[in-house]
Design a protein around this motif. Structure first.
Motif, PDB file in Angstrom:
ATOM      1  N   GLU A 165      39.563  15.801   9.063  1.00  0.00           N
ATOM      2  CA  GLU A 165      40.268  16.560   8.127  1.00  0.00           C
ATOM      3  C   GLU A 165      41.675  16.459   8.753  1.00  0.00           C
ATOM      4  N   GLU A 214      36.910   8.448   0.558  1.00  0.00           N
ATOM      5  CA  GLU A 214      35.895   7.668   1.150  1.00  0.00           C
ATOM      6  C   GLU A 214      36.639   6.276   1.327  1.00  0.00           C
ATOM      7  N   LYS A 223      40.486  15.210   3.647  1.00  0.00           N
ATOM      8  CA  LYS A 223      39.175  14.947   4.231  1.00  0.00           C
ATOM      9  C   LYS A 223      38.769  13.721   4.177  1.00  0.00           C
ATOM     10  N   ILE A 224      38.243  13.175   5.152  1.00  0.00           N
ATOM     11  CA  ILE A 224      37.855  11.718   5.241  1.00  0.00           C
ATOM     12  C   ILE A 224      36.534  11.700   5.465  1.00  0.00           C
ATOM     13  N   LEU A 225      35.827  11.057   4.590  1.00  0.00           N
ATOM     14  CA  LEU A 225      34.372  11.061   4.748  1.00  0.00           C
ATOM     15  C   LEU A 225      34.012   9.916   5.943  1.00  0.00           C
ATOM     16  N   PRO A 226      32.951  10.173   6.542  1.00  0.00           N
ATOM     17  CA  PRO A 226      32.551   9.438   7.708  1.00  0.00           C
ATOM     18  C   PRO A 226      32.895   7.645   7.643  1.00  0.00           C
ATOM     19  N   HIS A 227      33.327   6.951   8.379  1.00  0.00           N
ATOM     20  CA  HIS A 227      33.509   5.672   7.840  1.00  0.00           C
ATOM     21  C   HIS A 227      33.114   4.653   9.563  1.00  0.00           C
ATOM     22  N   THR A 240      39.767  14.646  -0.988  1.00  0.00           N
ATOM     23  CA  THR A 240      38.413  14.227  -0.235  1.00  0.00           C
ATOM     24  C   THR A 240      38.537  12.680  -0.462  1.00  0.00           C
ATOM     25  N   GLY A 278      34.252  11.192  10.474  1.00  0.00           N
ATOM     26  CA  GLY A 278      34.841  11.898   9.506  1.00  0.00           C
ATOM     27  C   GLY A 278      36.148  12.566  10.078  1.00  0.00           C
ATOM     28  N   ARG A 291      37.174  11.066  -4.023  1.00  0.00           N
ATOM     29  CA  ARG A 291      36.036  11.734  -4.097  1.00  0.00           C
ATOM     30  C   ARG A 291      36.071  13.352  -4.721  1.00  0.00           C
ATOM     31  N   GLN A 292      37.514  13.923  -4.359  1.00  0.00           N
ATOM     32  CA  GLN A 292      37.845  15.124  -4.815  1.00  0.00           C
ATOM     33  C   GLN A 292      39.677  15.174  -4.848  1.00  0.00           C
TER      34      GLN A 292
END
Length: 112
Positions: A18, A99, A5-9, A97, A16, A56-57
């Motif tokens: 997946e 970032e 899971k890639i957080l928004p950039h 996950t 974001g 992050r996870q």
């Protein structure tokens, strides 16, 4: 197959995402395979910090960082205890996950 899971950039992945990738793949390779063009100025040879990510996870499911990676991470922008070079972070069975930091220390952006 684990999911990343890639957080928004703002630049690389504004909404974001997946993605799935085979176990044994580096996070950097997985991102590039899915057209998320993270910087990787040294062509994934563990010689720069442009592919720095913060996990992050799922950090404990990745391979351990070796001394060369840890030495380079000391120079990464926005370093956190969960930081890894995505070219060296190898996926296992667990989802992760990540970032992508807002900045890198790359002075000249590469077009790979």
């Amino acid at each position: 197959m684990p999911t990343i899971k890639i957080l928004p950039h703002a630049e690389y992945c504004p909404q974001g995402a997946e993605i799935s990738a085979p176990t044994g793949t580096s996070i950097c390779e997985a991102l590039l395979d899915h057209k998320i063009n993270i910087e990787h100025a040294c062509d994934m040879s563990c010689a720069c910090t442009t592919c720095h990510v913060i996990v992050r996870q799922g950090l404990n499911s990745l391979n351990e960082a070796d001394e060369a990676e840890e030495d380079l991470l000391d120079r990464a922008w926005g370093l956190e205890p969960q930081s890894r070079l995505s070219c060296q972070a190898i996926l296992a069975q667990q989802d992760v996950t990540i970032e992508i930091p807002k900045y890198s220390i790359n002075h000249a952006k590469e077009n790979h």
